[in-house]
Design a protein around this motif. Structure first.
Motif, mmCIF file in Angstrom:
data_model
loop_
_atom_site.group_PDB
_atom_site.id
_atom_site.type_symbol
_atom_site.label_atom_id
_atom_site.label_comp_id
_atom_site.label_asym_id
_atom_site.label_seq_id
_atom_site.Cartn_x
_atom_site.Cartn_y
_atom_site.Cartn_z
ATOM 1 N N LYS A 632 -55.457 7.435 52.804
ATOM 2 C CA LYS A 632 -55.203 7.750 51.400
ATOM 3 C C LYS A 632 -56.364 8.539 50.790
ATOM 4 N N ALA A 633 -57.585 8.132 51.114
ATOM 5 C CA ALA A 633 -58.753 8.845 50.582
ATOM 6 C C ALA A 633 -58.788 10.279 51.095
ATOM 7 N N ARG A 634 -58.521 10.490 52.379
ATOM 8 C CA ARG A 634 -58.541 11.834 52.944
ATOM 9 C C ARG A 634 -57.428 12.690 52.335
ATOM 10 N N LEU A 635 -56.280 12.090 52.144
ATOM 11 C CA LEU A 635 -55.152 12.804 51.558
ATOM 12 C C LEU A 635 -55.459 13.228 50.129
ATOM 13 N N HIS A 636 -56.045 12.309 49.350
ATOM 14 C CA HIS A 636 -56.405 12.649 47.970
ATOM 15 C C HIS A 636 -57.480 13.736 47.928
ATOM 16 N N HIS A 637 -58.413 13.671 48.846
ATOM 17 C CA HIS A 637 -59.487 14.682 48.863
ATOM 18 C C HIS A 637 -58.922 16.075 49.107
ATOM 19 N N ILE A 638 -58.021 16.191 50.086
ATOM 20 C CA ILE A 638 -57.476 17.510 50.422
ATOM 21 C C ILE A 638 -56.634 18.051 49.273
ATOM 22 N N LEU A 639 -55.842 17.183 48.618
ATOM 23 C CA LEU A 639 -54.935 17.648 47.578
ATOM 24 C C LEU A 639 -55.618 17.805 46.220
ATOM 25 N N GLN A 640 -56.895 17.483 46.138
ATOM 26 C CA GLN A 640 -57.632 17.684 44.887
ATOM 27 C C GLN A 640 -58.413 18.994 44.888
ATOM 28 N N GLN A 641 -58.297 19.780 45.942
ATOM 29 C CA GLN A 641 -59.054 21.022 46.038
ATOM 30 C C GLN A 641 -58.311 22.150 45.318
ATOM 31 N N ASP A 642 -58.999 22.764 44.388
ATOM 32 C CA ASP A 642 -58.393 23.847 43.605
ATOM 33 C C ASP A 642 -58.583 25.173 44.342
ATOM 34 N N ALA A 643 -57.898 25.284 45.470
ATOM 35 C CA ALA A 643 -57.986 26.500 46.295
ATOM 36 C C ALA A 643 -56.764 26.530 47.206
ATOM 37 N N PRO A 644 -56.358 27.719 47.617
ATOM 38 C CA PRO A 644 -55.219 27.799 48.538
ATOM 39 C C PRO A 644 -55.531 27.095 49.853
ATOM 40 N N SER A 666 -46.667 25.516 52.667
ATOM 41 C CA SER A 666 -46.531 26.942 52.358
ATOM 42 C C SER A 666 -45.945 27.157 50.966
ATOM 43 N N VAL A 667 -45.119 26.219 50.503
ATOM 44 C CA VAL A 667 -44.580 26.297 49.143
ATOM 45 C C VAL A 667 -45.663 25.974 48.132
ATOM 46 N N ILE A 668 -46.510 24.983 48.439
ATOM 47 C CA ILE A 668 -47.529 24.525 47.494
ATOM 48 C C ILE A 668 -48.649 25.558 47.347
ATOM 49 N N GLN A 669 -49.169 26.045 48.431
ATOM 50 C CA GLN A 669 -50.319 26.946 48.457
ATOM 51 C C GLN A 669 -51.559 26.283 47.851
ATOM 52 N N ASN A 670 -51.660 26.244 46.552
ATOM 53 C CA ASN A 670 -52.797 25.623 45.871
ATOM 54 C C ASN A 670 -52.335 24.305 45.237
ATOM 55 N N PRO A 671 -52.756 23.151 45.742
ATOM 56 C CA PRO A 671 -52.225 21.877 45.236
ATOM 57 C C PRO A 671 -52.563 21.607 43.779
ATOM 58 N N VAL A 672 -53.763 21.963 43.343
ATOM 59 C CA VAL A 672 -54.140 21.696 41.951
ATOM 60 C C VAL A 672 -53.314 22.552 40.993
ATOM 61 N N LYS A 673 -53.089 23.825 41.365
ATOM 62 C CA LYS A 673 -52.288 24.695 40.511
ATOM 63 C C LYS A 673 -50.858 24.151 40.384
ATOM 64 N N VAL A 674 -50.326 23.650 41.485
ATOM 65 C CA VAL A 674 -48.972 23.092 41.440
ATOM 66 C C VAL A 674 -48.950 21.828 40.590
ATOM 67 N N CYS A 675 -49.987 21.026 40.688
ATOM 68 C CA CYS A 675 -50.074 19.818 39.846
ATOM 69 C C CYS A 675 -50.150 20.202 38.371
ATOM 70 N N ASP A 676 -50.885 21.288 38.080
ATOM 71 C CA ASP A 676 -50.934 21.764 36.697
ATOM 72 C C ASP A 676 -49.528 22.130 36.206
ATOM 73 N N GLN A 677 -48.784 22.819 37.044
ATOM 74 C CA GLN A 677 -47.426 23.207 36.670
ATOM 75 C C GLN A 677 -46.539 21.970 36.482
ATOM 76 N N VAL A 678 -46.692 21.002 37.384
ATOM 77 C CA VAL A 678 -45.891 19.789 37.280
ATOM 78 C C VAL A 678 -46.206 19.049 35.990
ATOM 79 N N PHE A 679 -47.501 18.953 35.672
ATOM 80 C CA PHE A 679 -47.882 18.243 34.458
ATOM 81 C C PHE A 679 -47.338 18.951 33.215
ATOM 82 N N ALA A 680 -47.402 20.277 33.202
ATOM 83 C CA ALA A 680 -46.871 21.040 32.060
ATOM 84 C C ALA A 680 -45.364 20.821 31.929
#
Length: 1188
Positions: A632-644, A666-680
């Motif tokens: 879980k920690a490794r998964l959260h670390h990777i998906l918290q990176q604001d980069a493709p 490949s759909v996500i590309q940048n996880p933080v950007k997608v999270c921003d879109q989801v939150f909006a």
């Protein structure tokens, strides 16, 4: 009274006479003579033959009983004894004449029924002193259930735990009743629901069964059969307040009762029938008679029958047996009872009664008579012949159906009142506590209200619990205005040094605190009406996994399973976790599987096992293992990176190379950007809901499943608050909840027309397709380790299910003497159905995928299966993993080729998003070695029509040569065929004729072996107007194949243009249909369902596309795909043993008993190593308790 002297030629004619007072008896049966005919016969013959001594057998009973068909059949046979004459006392004589005027007799058969003057019968017995077949004085006791139970107890006969409530002013000490919500206390004895309430009078058949609130509450009210009903469900949960009753423990019998009929202490006939408490519908045959099947009694049950017969002094006696938890319990004694519609029983009963009477009275009349000796009937059980393989075991692990969104709140509590509650309910024993019962939830609510009241009075009070959390806890517990254990629960976990971590945004680096409790509140997650429809439809379709369906069952899909189950050759057990949605899914599935009717609560209580299973299907998802924490920690670390995502991210996040995972990344590309879109999008969604709430026209708007806009806003607002933390980082663990909610609203609340939901669904699904599967491990090793942590008890149980196939000693059996017209009456199919949550399905699939079942580099079929599984992005509701075990009785029991295992899989319900699951290889596909044939991978190979046969449900005989059909390509001799006895293949020719071709079996084939061709047999169906079952191959219509849509249990990869939905009389290019329709009596009324939920049914042309037939908004389920159909029993068994190896090695009793085959044990011992000290004993022994 009349008498008749028989001459030599008429020595075999029945001496069957009617006593005075029965003028209106109507047409006489065989051996029954009217007064006139008897008198004339006497006048003609009185001078020819000297009279012989006759033993007069008197029948003293009400006319309804003495003239019944069973009595008539038995008396006709009884009269064939040369020295017996039967006299029936008329009802007018019995009721109106003094006993001194009754005809005298030497032997009396008399029994009580409604309106019968038992006192007069006793007086007559004292006057004439006849030999009594059934003691009359004991019949007073049989009318009182209290006396019946007392006698049974004195004889040491097992019966359910019970207590008597005597509402008699003279016995106040026996009139103590304290009723709780889920239990009653009777004279100090506590009976938790479910329990049974029986009137003390045996003549009163109004027996009630009360169900616990966790199963839906209410009661099942049994009564004497009226038409086709024997019970009805009532929402009333309170016990009766007037009258005296026996309260007894409810015995789970899997929906079947056993009726036992004795004729003397040494004869007992037993029949199984559907329990009247199950759904209240009486199963009747084409002649309107209740369907019952004779079954074999165990040695212990035969001893019980002898004890009952002797204790109650009733030669002819019926009683009820409940088979539960491996034991048999007597729950009722009926006294004089006959079997209906069994010629063999009539023969046996008359012979035993005649011999009993002659043995007792012949010496008094100086009649030369000796007990005849006959050879005992040898119960010959036919077995299959040739290379036919029999289905022996079906194991299915199934995820629950469609549910409302799950919601969860965590909070740390330290108030002494919470610790007191934790101690009160035994939480310190394990460090964990689960509170689901209404009174338990009420205690939590009371504490919450008290703390909030104290905070309101003294805002600065030393209460560490946060006010916001307490308010949310209070509001959730107060929802609906009542408690239900199915949709809310509170979990408390003890932390001696304070909560180490929390998902609620607390500082994870703070100093260790004093002991505290982690309170986890869960609500929602209820099975929806759609989920019930899905489960029931799947259950109905699942019947066709089983062979059979000839004879009386021809033309009905799934009838092989129903016939197997009703004839007591089906060893069925259904297990479910303790979650309400899972239990209700299991009950709905059982309803469809066994063609039951009515409410789910009685089915749940009687058919589904969910208590005391030692974590078989439950897991504590809030207590993570160290491996899960790391993942879980490794998964959260990777998906918290604001980069493709870069190459390193792909390597770290998808080391298994999963196709679906790579596609999502490949759909996500940048996880933080997608999270921003989801939150909006979530913010926009909550804004739209608030605006809708301000609209006056939406005040009374009801959403799906009685949800309101306010409740909808609550769940989305909570996700909005929790997803983005105060630090600005995103809580990745909320992604599955976001996807869950938007998927639910798109499917069920699409009529609201909320903007942005489609995009929110697309993005959240892409994130969820990464987060959900990877939470169960990122690397292969992690996936297996976490899987074992989740489902170790289930792995052990599956291993036991596979190994214990032949332990039939305790399995209920069809009596072989009644097996005429039944294929393989000695066969007992073991079915184990496990309903559970997503975690167990993911874990079990990981064991098969990564546990070393097969080497994909050496097995092309397994390689294709892994590629198919790799492309599956979601294990949706109703996901199925099915294991089928076959046996070839012609092979050496110790041979690897004796058993054959097939592994099947379905990803469950089709999603609401665009696109579809990847194409698999179909259900039981054609030979992979014969690639040059290019046959359709989802269909059966081209088959030639054979010779028709209308022989019902008999052992199949091998046809000398298959007949070549015109217009069909010749089969390659390399194409292997299917197993007969477990498989029937439908061949639909262009002429519209329907041929069912059961194929001869084949040996288990290792990968690389060349398959063999065997001759085929055809079986002509009886009814062309209805489609016939092609079991284990396809699912057909329950009424007519002309209906266009529905759910397919089995896969067909044939292109849509070739799969034309047409009737039997139309042109059809496909070899078989894969359509199932909902026409059984147990199907829900989908028209009513649609009206209730405001849904419009689609036109007929759209039904098959939009969902289950007649219910457009209920998604269909993906058909089963075969992952492998050429496994030996050794392969999955060795995989399971290897997976649980660490636990075996640590066991204090590391002995492993292996049944079949012998070399499996040798291989296992060498594989695990001699250091583990695993002696492998005789293969005929069972697996030890170690693996239970």
């Amino acid at each position: 009274m009349w008498s008749l002297t028989a001459n030599e030629d008429e020595s075999t004619t029945a001496h069957f006479f009617l006593g005075a007072g029965d003028e209106g008896l109507g047409t006489c049966g065989i051996g029954m003579r009217t007064e006139e005919s008897d008198s004339e016969l006497l006048e003609d013959e009185e001078d020819e033959v000297p009279p012989e001594p006759q033993i007069i057998v008197g029948i003293c009973a009400m006319t309804k009983k003495s003239k019944s068909k069973p009595m008539t059949q038995i008396l006709e046979r009884l009269c064939r004894f040369d020295y017996l004459t039967v006299v029936i006392l008329g009802e007018d004589v019995i009721l109106n004449e003094p006993v001194e005027n009754w005809p005298s007799c030497h032997c009396l058969i008399s029994f009580h029924s409604k309106g019968f003057p038992l006192d007069k019968a006793v007086a007559y017995s004292k006057l004439r002193n006849p030999f009594l077949i059934n003691d009359l004085a004991m019949q007073y006791y049989i009318q009182d259930r209290r006396e019946v139970y007392r006698i049974l107890q004195e004889e040491g006969i097992d019966l359910p735990r019970y207590a008597v409530l005597n509402r008699d002013p003279a016995c106040p000490e026996e009139c103590s009743l304290i009723e709780g919500e889920d239990q009653v206390e009777v004279n100090g004895a506590v009976f938790p629901k479910p329990f049974v309430e029986k009137p003390v009078s045996a003549e009163d058949h109004n027996v009630y069964i009360y169900y616990p609130s966790s199963a839906g509450g209410g009661s099942q009210r049994l009564f004497r059969k009226i038409g086709s009903r024997s019970s009805v469900y009532s929402p009333e949960s309170s016990v009766r307040k007037t009258g005296s009753y026996i309260y007894e423990e409810f015995m789970p019998t899997d929906g079947t009762d056993v009726k036992v009929y004795t004729v003397g202490p040494d004869y007992a006939h037993a029949e199984a029938r559907k329990s009247p408490a199950l759904d209240g519908k009486v199963e009747r045959d084409s002649e309107g008679k209740e369907v019952r099947y004779p079954v074999m009694l165990t040695a212990m049950e035969k001893l019980v029958a002898r004890k009952v017969c002797v204790a109650f002094k009733q030669t002819v006696c019926g009683f009820d047996l409940l088979r539960a938890n491996g034991h048999s319990f007597v729950c009722d004694v009926n006294g004089f009872s006959f079997v209906k519609n069994s010629m063999k029983y009539y023969d046996d009963c008359a012979k035993i009664l005649g011999n009993t009477i002659m043995r007792e009275l012949a010496p008094q009349f100086q009649i030369p008579w000796s007990i005849p000796t006959e050879a005992e009937d040898i119960p010959i059980v036919p077995t299959t012949s040739g290379t036919m393989m029999e289905l022996r075991c079906v194991i299915a692990i199934i995820r629950h159906g469609d549910r409302t969104p799950k919601q969860k709140m965590k909070m740390e509590v330290t108030h002494p009142r919470f610790f007191a509650l934790f101690e009160k309910h035994g939480g310190y024993k394990t460090g964990k506590l689960k509170l689901k019962r209404p009174e338990q939830l009420q205690e939590v609510l009371d504490i919450t209200r008290l703390l909030l009241a104290e905070l309101e009075k003294e805002p600065e009070a030393e209460i560490e619990e946060k006010t916001g959390k307490l308010e949310q806890l209070k509001s959730v517990l107060e929802m609906y205005g009542h408690f239900s254990g199915i949709n809310r629960k509170v979990q408390l976990t003890y932390y001696p040094h304070g909560v180490k971590a929390s998902n609620e945004g607390q500082d994870l680096q703070r100093e260790p605190l004093a002991p505290s409790l982690l309170l986890v509140l869960k609500w929602g997650g209820e099975l929806t009406p759609d989920g019930r429809v899905q489960a029931e439809e799947l259950g109905r379709a699942f019947r066709c996994m089983y062979p059979g369906g000839q004879g009386d069952y021809a033309g009905f899909p799934g009838c092989g399973l129903l016939r197997l189950h009703s004839t007591f050759r089906h060893d069925l057990k259904i297990y479910a976790s303790d979650e309400g949605r899972v239990q209700m899914t299991a009950a709905a599935f059982a309803k469809g599987l066994l063609a039951l009717e009515g409410e789910l609560t009685p089915i749940l209580v009687q058919m589904v096992k969910s208590a005391n299973m030692n974590g078989l299907l439950d897991s504590d998802s809030d207590s993570l293992s160290s491996c899960q924490h790391r993942v879980k920690a490794r998964l959260h670390h990777i998906l918290q990176q604001d980069a493709p995502f870069g190459p390193e991210d792909y390597d770290q996040l998808a080391p298994t190379g999963s196709t679906s995972l790579l596609n999502s990344m490949s759909v996500i590309q940048n996880p933080v950007k997608v999270c921003d879109q989801v939150f909006a999008l979530i913010e926009n969604l909550t804004h739209q809901i608030r605006e809708r709430m301000q609209d006056p026209s939406s005040v009374d708007l009801q959403l799906y499943h009685s949800e309101t806009l306010e409740l909808m806003l609550q769940r989305w607002s909570k996700l909005e608050r929790d997803f983005r933390q105060k630090s600005g980082r995103y809580d990745i663990s909320k992604i599955p909840d976001i996807y869950d909610c938007v998927k639910y609203d798109v499917q069920h609340n699409g009529s609201l027309g909320l903007q942005g939901t489609a995009e929110l669904l697309r993005l959240s699904k892409a994130l969820a397709d990464v987060v959900i599967p990877q939470e169960y491990g990122i690397s292969r090793e992690e996936k297996v380790e976490i899987a074992v942590g989740f489902c170790l008890p289930l792995l052990r149980k599956i291993l036991l299910d596979l190994q214990r196939t032949h332990e039939d000693e305790s399995v209920n059996k069809l009596h072989p003497l009644y097996s005429r017209g039944v294929l393989s009456p000695g066969r007992h199919v073991r079915t184990r159905l496990y309903f559970t949550s997503e975690s167990h399905v993911h874990s079990l699939l990981s064991v098969f995928r990564y546990g070393g079942l097969l080497d994909e580099t050496q097995d092309a079929q397994w390689q294709r299966a892994l590629a198919y599984l790799s492309a599956i992005s979601e294990l949706n509701y109703m996901t199925q993993i099915v294991i089928m075990l076959y046996e070839d009785n012609t092979r050496d029991p110790l041979s690897e080729e004796r058993f054959h295992v097939e592994l099947h899989f379905s990803p469950g319900v089709k999603g609401v998003e665009e696109g579809s699951a990847p194409a698999g290889c179909g259900f039981r596909p054609a030979s992979s070695e014969n690639e040059e044939m290019k046959t359709d991978p989802g269909s059966i190979e081209n088959l030639c029509p054979g010779k028709a046969s209308d022989e019902p449900d008999r052992a199949l005989q091998t046809s000398p040569q298959p007949v070549e059909g015109t217009g069909l390509p010749r089969r390659s001799p390399l194409i292997r065929n299917r197993k007969a006895g477990s498989m029937e293949v439908m061949n639909m020719q262009c002429t519209g004729n329907l041929d069912l071709i059961p194929l001869r079996g084949r040996r288990r084939r290792r990968s690389g072996d060349l398959p063999r061709l065997s001759p085929a047999i055809s079986l002509q169906p009886r009814a062309v107007s209805t489609t016939h079952l092609a079991s284990c191959t396809q699912v057909l219509s329950e009424t007519s194949s002309s209906r266009p849509g529905g759910y397919r249990l089995f896969s067909s990869s044939r292109p849509p243009t070739e799969m034309k939905q047409s009737g039997l009389g139309s042109q059809c290019t496909g070899l078989f249909s894969t359509t199932v329709l909902g026409g059984s009596s147990s199907a829900p009324n989908l028209q009513d369902y649609a009206r209730t939920h405001g849904k419009k049914l689609p036109p007929a042309s759209l039904k098959h596309r939009d969902g289950f037939e007649g219910c457009s908004m209920v998604p269909t389920i993906y058909p089963l795909e075969t992952l492998h159909n050429a496994l030996s029993l050794r392969q999955p068994s060795l995989t399971l043993c290897t997976t649980i190896r660490p636990q075996i090695a640590r066991s204090p009793h590391p002995a492993l008993f292996i049944r079949h085959p012998c070399n499996f044990g040798i291989a296992l011992k060498s594989h695990l190593g001699t250091a583990a000290g695993l002696p492998v004993l005789c293969p005929v022994l069972a697996l030890p308790l170690l693996l239970q």
